[in-house]
Scaffold this motif. Structure first.
Motif, PDB file in Angstrom:
ATOM      1  N   UNK A  59       0.832  -1.209   0.000  1.00 31.05           N
ATOM      2  CA  UNK A  59       0.000   0.000   0.000  1.00 31.05           C
ATOM      3  C   UNK A  59       0.864   1.255   0.000  1.00 31.05           C
ATOM      4  N   UNK A  60       1.916   1.261   0.797  1.00 32.49           N
ATOM      5  CA  UNK A  60       2.823   2.409   0.836  1.00 32.49           C
ATOM      6  C   UNK A  60       3.501   2.614  -0.511  1.00 32.49           C
ATOM      7  N   UNK A  61       3.933   1.538  -1.140  1.00 29.19           N
ATOM      8  CA  UNK A  61       4.584   1.628  -2.445  1.00 29.19           C
ATOM      9  C   UNK A  61       3.650   2.272  -3.472  1.00 29.19           C
ATOM     10  N   UNK A  62       2.414   1.756  -3.588  1.00 25.91           N
ATOM     11  CA  UNK A  62       1.496   2.293  -4.586  1.00 25.91           C
ATOM     12  C   UNK A  62       1.041   3.709  -4.250  1.00 25.91           C
ATOM     13  N   UNK A  63       0.893   4.021  -2.964  1.00 29.63           N
ATOM     14  CA  UNK A  63       0.527   5.386  -2.582  1.00 29.63           C
ATOM     15  C   UNK A  63       1.605   6.371  -3.005  1.00 29.63           C
ATOM     16  N   UNK A  64       2.857   6.032  -2.758  1.00 31.28           N
ATOM     17  CA  UNK A  64       3.947   6.922  -3.156  1.00 31.28           C
ATOM     18  C   UNK A  64       4.102   6.976  -4.669  1.00 31.28           C
ATOM     19  N   UNK A  65       3.930   5.831  -5.318  1.00 26.12           N
ATOM     20  CA  UNK A  65       4.063   5.782  -6.774  1.00 26.12           C
ATOM     21  C   UNK A  65       3.055   6.705  -7.446  1.00 26.12           C
ATOM     22  N   UNK A  66       1.793   6.613  -7.043  1.00 26.58           N
ATOM     23  CA  UNK A  66       0.760   7.420  -7.689  1.00 26.58           C
ATOM     24  C   UNK A  66       0.717   8.855  -7.174  1.00 26.58           C
ATOM     25  N   UNK A  67       1.367   9.119  -6.052  1.00 27.80           N
ATOM     26  CA  UNK A  67       1.486  10.491  -5.581  1.00 27.80           C
ATOM     27  C   UNK A  67       2.577  11.218  -6.354  1.00 27.80           C
ATOM     28  N   UNK A  68       3.670  10.520  -6.631  1.00 25.97           N
ATOM     29  CA  UNK A  68       4.795  11.143  -7.335  1.00 25.97           C
ATOM     30  C   UNK A  68       4.515  11.278  -8.828  1.00 25.97           C
TER      31      UNK A  68
END
Length: 86
Positions: A59-68
């Motif tokens: 979840x952290x990976x995808x949250x950061x990926x789609x935030x950046x």
């Protein structure tokens, strides 16, 4: 003044995270000195914890990926109505 307050806060938090000698004896070798309380009662406890770790990290990976890099370039996307882009 804030440096002193933060130093006291972080020092007290780091001291509170170490297990007491009584709890340390109840823990398996892997967790000794890290946590308080009774240790895991079965191997299922380890499976549950590691499953939760994988879910949180994914979840952290995808949250950061789609935030950046959100990759939303459409002209009629909802963000165009909410934010001003030129």
């Amino acid at each position: 003044m804030k440096k002193i307050q933060y130093s006291i806060l972080f020092t007290s938090l780091s001291i509170a995270t170490y297990a007491c000698p009584m709890c340390e004896k109840q823990q398996p070798k892997v967790l000794r000195g890290i946590t308080h309380g009774a240790g895991p009662e079965s191997n299922l406890d380890y499976v549950i914890v590691w499953t939760m770790v994988v879910i949180v990290l994914t979840t952290l990976f995808f949250a950061l990926k789609y935030l950046i890099k959100p990759k939303e370039n459409e002209a009629n996307h909802i963000k165009r109505n909410l934010l001003i882009f030129e």
